[in-house]
Design an enzyme around this catalytic site. Sequence first.
Site, PDB file in Angstrom:
ATOM      1  N   ARG A 269    -111.344 -74.798 -22.649  1.00 10.81           N
ATOM      2  CA  ARG A 269    -110.402 -74.916 -23.770  1.00 10.81           C
ATOM      3  C   ARG A 269    -109.679 -73.579 -23.965  1.00 10.81           C
ATOM      4  O   ARG A 269    -110.318 -72.559 -24.282  1.00 10.81           O
ATOM      5  CB  ARG A 269    -111.160 -75.290 -25.043  1.00 10.81           C
ATOM      6  CG  ARG A 269    -110.335 -75.262 -26.328  1.00 10.81           C
ATOM      7  CD  ARG A 269    -109.307 -76.364 -26.359  1.00 10.81           C
ATOM      8  NE  ARG A 269    -108.744 -76.496 -27.713  1.00 10.81           N
ATOM      9  CZ  ARG A 269    -107.818 -77.392 -28.040  1.00 10.81           C
ATOM     10  NH1 ARG A 269    -107.355 -78.223 -27.118  1.00 10.81           N
ATOM     11  NH2 ARG A 269    -107.361 -77.452 -29.272  1.00 10.81           N
ATOM     12  N   GLN A 280    -115.494 -63.081 -28.533  1.00  9.94           N
ATOM     13  CA  GLN A 280    -116.835 -62.626 -28.909  1.00  9.94           C
ATOM     14  C   GLN A 280    -117.527 -63.569 -29.885  1.00  9.94           C
ATOM     15  O   GLN A 280    -118.741 -63.810 -29.767  1.00  9.94           O
ATOM     16  CB  GLN A 280    -116.749 -61.214 -29.501  1.00  9.94           C
ATOM     17  CG  GLN A 280    -116.382 -60.150 -28.483  1.00  9.94           C
ATOM     18  CD  GLN A 280    -116.309 -58.757 -29.093  1.00  9.94           C
ATOM     19  OE1 GLN A 280    -116.611 -58.562 -30.257  1.00  9.94           O
ATOM     20  NE2 GLN A 280    -115.919 -57.777 -28.286  1.00  9.94           N
ATOM     21  N   GLU A 364    -141.296 -89.506 -38.597  1.00  7.40           N
ATOM     22  CA  GLU A 364    -142.573 -88.966 -38.102  1.00  7.40           C
ATOM     23  C   GLU A 364    -142.967 -87.695 -38.865  1.00  7.40           C
ATOM     24  O   GLU A 364    -143.529 -86.761 -38.287  1.00  7.40           O
ATOM     25  CB  GLU A 364    -142.516 -88.659 -36.598  1.00  7.40           C
ATOM     26  CG  GLU A 364    -141.883 -89.735 -35.749  1.00  7.40           C
ATOM     27  CD  GLU A 364    -142.653 -91.038 -35.740  1.00  7.40           C
ATOM     28  OE1 GLU A 364    -143.749 -91.087 -36.304  1.00  7.40           O
ATOM     29  OE2 GLU A 364    -142.132 -92.012 -35.176  1.00  7.40           O
ATOM     30  N   PHE A 384    -150.438 -80.867 -51.215  1.00  4.07           N
ATOM     31  CA  PHE A 384    -149.909 -82.217 -51.190  1.00  4.07           C
ATOM     32  C   PHE A 384    -150.116 -82.947 -52.522  1.00  4.07           C
ATOM     33  O   PHE A 384    -149.420 -83.903 -52.815  1.00  4.07           O
ATOM     34  CB  PHE A 384    -150.563 -83.043 -50.069  1.00  4.07           C
ATOM     35  CG  PHE A 384    -150.073 -82.688 -48.701  1.00  4.07           C
ATOM     36  CD1 PHE A 384    -148.932 -83.295 -48.177  1.00  4.07           C
ATOM     37  CD2 PHE A 384    -150.727 -81.757 -47.917  1.00  4.07           C
ATOM     38  CE1 PHE A 384    -148.469 -82.971 -46.915  1.00  4.07           C
ATOM     39  CE2 PHE A 384    -150.273 -81.439 -46.638  1.00  4.07           C
ATOM     40  CZ  PHE A 384    -149.156 -82.043 -46.142  1.00  4.07           C
TER      41      PHE A 384
END
Length: 385
Positions: A269, A280, A364, A384
């Site tokens: 590109r 940079q 998960e 928890f």
Amino acid sequence: MDDLLRIDDGLSEEQRLIRDTVKTFVADRILPHVGDWFEEAVFPARELGPVLGSLGVLGMHLEGYGCAGLDAVSYGVACRELEAGDSGLRSFVSVQGSLAMFPIWKYGSAEQKEEWLPRMAAGEAIGCFGLTEPDHGSDPANMRTHAKQDASGDWILNGAKMWITNGSIADVAVVWAQTEDGIRGFVVPTDTPGFSAPEIHKKMSLRASVTSSLYFDDVRLPASAVLPGVRGLKGPLSCLSEARFGILWGVVGAARACLEAAVGYATTRVQFGKPIGGFQLTQEKLAWMYVGLGQSQLTALHLGRLKDAGTLTPQQVSFGKLANVRAALDIARRSRAILGGNGITLEYPVIRHMTNLESVLTYEGTEEIHLLTLGRALTGLDAFH
């Protein structure tokens, strides 16, 4: 794109063969079509299942019953190459092998294993895993789905599950439910009266994947339907550890695909008279992305070797899932930025991987669950509750 760290040099000859075989399959059978599948929200599971079975990737880390019985690193490498194609493809394989086949293989009766595992390994029967509920995702201990034995000894199953991969195309569901003896697993043929699995539509992520709800309305199961080898949360949580292992490898493939697209784009590109990769700011993005990818690859390989040695812990799996998914999502987002407006089109894989990874970040075990798991391991204190 060069592997500057030469990480795959540490793979055995057999592991490299598995890598190359799955990579070729993905290049030939998945990449030419997956953009259309994603746009159209379809996944040709019935067509791909037997092909994946013939490749030996369904339940490939299990022994016997037509399964390949390969090591953990080989399974991880396969997951990496599958997810370089699409997270939905890896999810299909992961759910089949680690969430549906694994509990039958580890906790099932001889009859259950013989009935289901050979057909599932061959891709002739599709499985799903019913744990998450509409009101109880991260807190499965308080699930409402329940099963009760009647006077005949049959189990009567009632309740609902949600966000179930493969649900509406499955032949068998491994369903976890409350009983008088604690949480038990049940092998539920999906043609059982009272079972239904409507597909969830209007997703903006994992569109090339079937996601469903499961409903159980007085589903009558014989006494032989229960998994005899486990009681309590140990059963479903051990399955999640298996699946999370595949995820922490798989997302490395998604990240690599995004980085490869970004490097290819940045070197071709042209803006302001030269390729944007010559600026940079772009090179800084690419360098940090490669650092994240390399760290993720090293984490996956290390955890794979621990699993093969029989010493991998759930806390280590949480580390890998947390770190690698976050790194992959960061790489996908930076890649999207490098591609500019082209980054949002399905002509490039980046936006597809980026939106898929938003789901992988959650399923998960959410990021928060894994953070608390590591916090408990570090402090000995349970946050928890």
